[in-house]
Design a protein around this motif. Structure first.
Motif, mmCIF file in Angstrom:
data_model
loop_
_atom_site.group_PDB
_atom_site.id
_atom_site.type_symbol
_atom_site.label_atom_id
_atom_site.label_comp_id
_atom_site.label_asym_id
_atom_site.label_seq_id
_atom_site.Cartn_x
_atom_site.Cartn_y
_atom_site.Cartn_z
ATOM 1 N N VAL A 94 0.840 -1.198 0.000
ATOM 2 C CA VAL A 94 0.000 0.000 0.000
ATOM 3 C C VAL A 94 0.875 1.248 0.000
ATOM 4 C CG1 VAL A 94 -0.206 0.040 2.534
ATOM 5 C CG2 VAL A 94 -1.933 1.194 1.117
ATOM 6 N N HIS A 95 0.509 2.206 -0.841
ATOM 7 C CA HIS A 95 1.074 3.557 -0.806
ATOM 8 C C HIS A 95 -0.088 4.516 -0.981
ATOM 9 C CE1 HIS A 95 3.640 7.062 -1.466
ATOM 10 N NE2 HIS A 95 2.863 7.354 -2.493
ATOM 11 N N ARG A 96 -0.472 5.157 0.100
ATOM 12 C CA ARG A 96 -1.608 6.062 0.089
ATOM 13 C C ARG A 96 -2.820 5.351 -0.505
ATOM 14 N NH1 ARG A 96 0.526 12.156 -0.962
ATOM 15 N NH2 ARG A 96 -1.514 12.552 -0.015
ATOM 16 N N THR A 97 -3.365 5.822 -1.628
ATOM 17 C CA THR A 97 -4.554 5.171 -2.191
ATOM 18 C C THR A 97 -4.203 4.088 -3.210
ATOM 19 O OG1 THR A 97 -4.791 6.827 -3.949
ATOM 20 C CG2 THR A 97 -5.918 7.272 -1.863
ATOM 21 N N ASN A 99 -3.063 0.558 -3.780
ATOM 22 C CA ASN A 99 -2.942 -0.623 -2.930
ATOM 23 C C ASN A 99 -2.450 -1.840 -3.712
ATOM 24 O OD1 ASN A 99 -5.180 -1.757 -4.284
ATOM 25 N ND2 ASN A 99 -6.642 -0.966 -2.777
ATOM 26 N N GLY A 100 -2.398 -2.961 -3.017
ATOM 27 C CA GLY A 100 -1.862 -4.170 -3.622
ATOM 28 C C GLY A 100 -2.654 -4.648 -4.819
ATOM 29 N N GLY A 101 -3.963 -4.505 -4.750
ATOM 30 C CA GLY A 101 -4.783 -4.883 -5.896
ATOM 31 C C GLY A 101 -4.471 -4.036 -7.117
ATOM 32 N N ASP A 102 -4.236 -2.747 -6.880
ATOM 33 C CA ASP A 102 -3.854 -1.868 -7.987
ATOM 34 C C ASP A 102 -2.522 -2.318 -8.582
ATOM 35 O OD1 ASP A 102 -6.100 -0.219 -7.482
ATOM 36 O OD2 ASP A 102 -4.978 0.884 -5.964
ATOM 37 N N LEU A 103 -1.584 -2.652 -7.723
ATOM 38 C CA LEU A 103 -0.269 -3.093 -8.196
ATOM 39 C C LEU A 103 -0.389 -4.370 -9.027
ATOM 40 C CD1 LEU A 103 2.774 -2.822 -8.310
ATOM 41 C CD2 LEU A 103 2.914 -3.837 -6.015
ATOM 42 N N ILE A 104 -1.230 -5.284 -8.596
ATOM 43 C CA ILE A 104 -1.440 -6.519 -9.357
ATOM 44 C C ILE A 104 -2.006 -6.195 -10.740
ATOM 45 C CG2 ILE A 104 -2.812 -8.644 -9.476
ATOM 46 C CD1 ILE A 104 -2.579 -8.754 -6.370
ATOM 47 N N ALA A 154 -8.607 0.752 -10.198
ATOM 48 C CA ALA A 154 -7.199 0.956 -10.539
ATOM 49 C C ALA A 154 -7.017 2.032 -11.602
ATOM 50 C CB ALA A 154 -6.579 -0.357 -11.013
ATOM 51 N N GLU A 155 -8.060 2.310 -12.375
ATOM 52 C CA GLU A 155 -7.929 3.240 -13.494
ATOM 53 C C GLU A 155 -7.581 4.658 -13.053
ATOM 54 O OE1 GLU A 155 -11.310 3.124 -16.057
ATOM 55 O OE2 GLU A 155 -11.168 0.954 -16.415
ATOM 56 N N LYS A 156 -7.950 5.013 -11.823
ATOM 57 C CA LYS A 156 -7.688 6.376 -11.353
ATOM 58 C C LYS A 156 -6.199 6.667 -11.216
ATOM 59 C CE LYS A 156 -8.070 5.254 -6.403
ATOM 60 N NZ LYS A 156 -8.843 5.500 -5.157
ATOM 61 N N HIS A 157 -5.384 5.628 -11.200
ATOM 62 C CA HIS A 157 -3.943 5.816 -11.018
ATOM 63 C C HIS A 157 -3.201 6.038 -12.343
ATOM 64 C CE1 HIS A 157 -4.247 5.069 -6.780
ATOM 65 N NE2 HIS A 157 -4.830 3.904 -6.988
ATOM 66 N N LEU A 158 -3.953 6.120 -13.431
ATOM 67 C CA LEU A 158 -3.352 6.414 -14.732
ATOM 68 C C LEU A 158 -4.175 7.532 -15.362
ATOM 69 C CD1 LEU A 158 -0.965 5.307 -16.408
ATOM 70 C CD2 LEU A 158 -2.602 3.862 -17.627
#
Length: 260
Positions: A94-97, A99-104, A154-158
């Motif tokens: 996890v880093h702020r918002t 998380n591990g699922g996003d990383l996967i 996860a889309e919010k991180h791009l």
């Protein structure tokens, strides 16, 4: 605000010289890809480090190093060969918002890029050769990145250029991969894309400095502002306008505005 163009260019060049050097690396997220030597490891670690690059820089670097540890400090091998069990280990990250699922989800999407295109850089270079427009490539990259199965969150991180976002982290990553000079900071790995074609990684520091120096009039820090300030910087170096990212960002975080 400086009104004399030559004076402003000298000022920007001074700040560029001050901040574009290897002393900049240690406390910046670019230190993560600098810890690797192969093109693929640099490309992947740089993309992931830039993805979580918001907030305190020391915290970003710490979190990005932890991310690399989760991937056995071999990001390319991990992206290509991680088993479902290996991917499962990422779930606790996890880093702020982010998380591990996003990383996967990010790892799974990157795997497709290496299997289909031969890498993230290969995709960018191919699409730029087809369009000669980095704006179109940014749009195509996001569309392709999320073409495989993933969770919508996860889309919010791009960032989406199609929605008018400044795409600061993507543009920063592109700067790392495209620019090449003798300063030892950026990598210059994507040689088929000229530095003249890329856009400034606009954040609050560079935007505030840009406005103070008369390079930016738009109030919102969005894509229109990115185009405006990049166009302004092209007047001072048409071949490499984004080199002034060091000047604007470095001076901004050091409180240089107080001296203007």
């Amino acid at each position: 605000m400086m009104t004399d163009r030559q004076e402003l260019k000298e000022h920007l060049d001074y700040l560029y010289d001050k901040y574009n050097n290897q002393n900049f690396i240690a406390d910046d997220p670019i230190s993560i890809p600098h810890s690797f030597s192969s093109k693929e490891d640099i490309e992947i670690s740089g993309f992931l480090a830039s993805t979580i690059a918001w907030g305190n820089r020391k915290a970003i670097v710490k979190s990005a190093r932890r991310m690399m540890e989760y991937m056995d400090n071999a990001p390319y091998d991990f992206v290509l060969n991680a088993s479902p069990a290996d991917l499962g280990r990422l779930a606790t990250y996890v880093h702020r918002t982010f998380n591990g699922g996003d990383l996967i989800d990010f790892v799974n999407s990157m795997r497709v890029f290496y299997e289909v295109y031969g890498g993230i850089g290969a995709f960018f270079e191919q699409k730029f050769a087809e369009t000669a427009d980095m704006r179109k490539v940014l749009s195509q990259f996001r569309c392709q990145f999320w073409s495989c199965e993933h969770r919508q969150r996860a889309e919010k991180h791009l960032s989406s250029i199609d929605k008018g976002a400044a795409c600061k982290r993507l543009n920063m990553y592109i700067r790392w991969m495209v620019r090449q000079d003798d300063r030892g900071v950026d990598f210059g790995l994507w040689k088929r894309i000229p530095a003249s074609a890329i856009y400034l990684p606009l954040d609050v520091h560079s935007a505030n400095m840009g406005r103070a120096l008369g390079l930016l009039t738009r109030k919102q820090n969005d894509w229109k502002a990115v185009e405006e300030i990049t166009d302004s910087l092209r007047q001072f170096d048409a071949n490499d306008p984004v080199k002034y990212d060091f000047a604007l960002f470095g001076a901004g975080i050091d409180g240089y505005l107080k001296n203007l």
